[in-house]
Design an enzyme around this catalytic site. Structure first.
Site, PDB file in Angstrom:
ATOM      1  N   TRP A 183      -6.037   1.327  10.034  1.00 47.42           N
ATOM      2  CA  TRP A 183      -6.178   1.270   8.586  1.00 47.42           C
ATOM      3  C   TRP A 183      -5.967  -0.147   8.066  1.00 47.42           C
ATOM      4  CZ3 TRP A 183      -8.570   3.099   4.764  1.00 47.42           C
ATOM      5  CH2 TRP A 183      -8.162   2.833   3.451  1.00 47.42           C
ATOM      6  N   GLU A 188     -12.145   5.616   4.101  1.00 48.12           N
ATOM      7  CA  GLU A 188     -11.600   6.447   5.185  1.00 48.12           C
ATOM      8  C   GLU A 188     -12.651   6.639   6.279  1.00 48.12           C
ATOM      9  OE1 GLU A 188      -8.547   7.075   5.612  1.00 48.12           O
ATOM     10  OE2 GLU A 188      -7.705   6.852   3.609  1.00 48.12           O
ATOM     11  N   TYR A 236       0.833  -1.208   0.000  1.00 51.90           N
ATOM     12  CA  TYR A 236       0.000   0.000   0.000  1.00 51.90           C
ATOM     13  C   TYR A 236       0.869   1.260   0.000  1.00 51.90           C
ATOM     14  CZ  TYR A 236      -3.505   3.398   1.501  1.00 51.90           C
ATOM     15  OH  TYR A 236      -4.322   4.499   1.597  1.00 51.90           O
TER      16      TYR A 236
END
Length: 190
Positions: free
Chosen positions: A56, A48, A26
């Site tokens: 995350w 988000e 990522y």
């Protein structure tokens, strides 16, 4: 010099990008790179929002589940979701089953379905700040900025939900409106 750390290939990276293989990919391939397109930005905004209050990595590892559950985050399709879809989502183990976040994702699609093509892209990118100095440490990276606060307020004024200033700044980082890779990071582009 910065707090960047050598990765498995010897290249310096932001420390968080080396904590798991998922984060490494990522960090190197997505985070901080410009994202355009209404559906792509709607997906990032939704993810988000789902991340709010969570790590995350939890969202990243379920991203494919989210994409399957939310019709690939195609705004026009999610805008047509019914109460039956909502109930399906509340029982889907492939996503975060938070009622408020699911409701916001559907409601946001309904709002965005009325926007002109390209309007979300133009709207979000109109809040991109001028490039600033590269951070040397993770402590130099803010959680909220004046620009993210302005974006949050503007999105809320247009009827979107679950788009607070911290979520807006995370979106700005993820979609390349800002480049918060550390100064010595191999992925820094500015």
């Amino acid at each position: 010099m910065s707090d960047a750390v050598a990765g498995p290939d010897g290249a310096l990276r932001c420390p968080w990008g080396l904590s798991t293989e998922d984060y490494l990919a990522y960090h190197d391939e997505e985070w901080g790179r410009p994202v355009h397109g209404d559906d792509a930005l709607y997906e990032r905004l939704s993810l988000e929002a789902f991340q709010s209050g969570l790590s995350w990595i939890t969202i990243l590892r379920r991203r494919e589940g989210f994409r399957a559950a939310f019709a690939g985050f195609r705004i026009a399709e999610v805008a047509t979701f019914t109460d039956a879809d909502r109930e399906r989502l509340l029982t889907d183990p492939g996503i975060i089953r938070n009622r408020a976040k699911i409701d916001a994702t559907i409601a946001n699609a309904r709002v965005l379905a009325d926007w002109a093509p390209g309007e979300l892209d133009e709207f979000i990118w109109s809040h991109a700040p001028a490039p600033g100095p590269a951070p040397k440490s993770l402590g130099d990276v803010p959680a909220v900025t004046d620009e993210s606060t302005a974006l949050s307020k503007a999105l809320k004024k247009r009827g979107l939900r679950f788009v607070g200033p911290t979520t807006a700044y995370a979106l700005m980082q993820a979609c390349g409106l800002v480049d918060d890779h550390l100064v010595d990071c191999v992925s820094r582009r500015l």
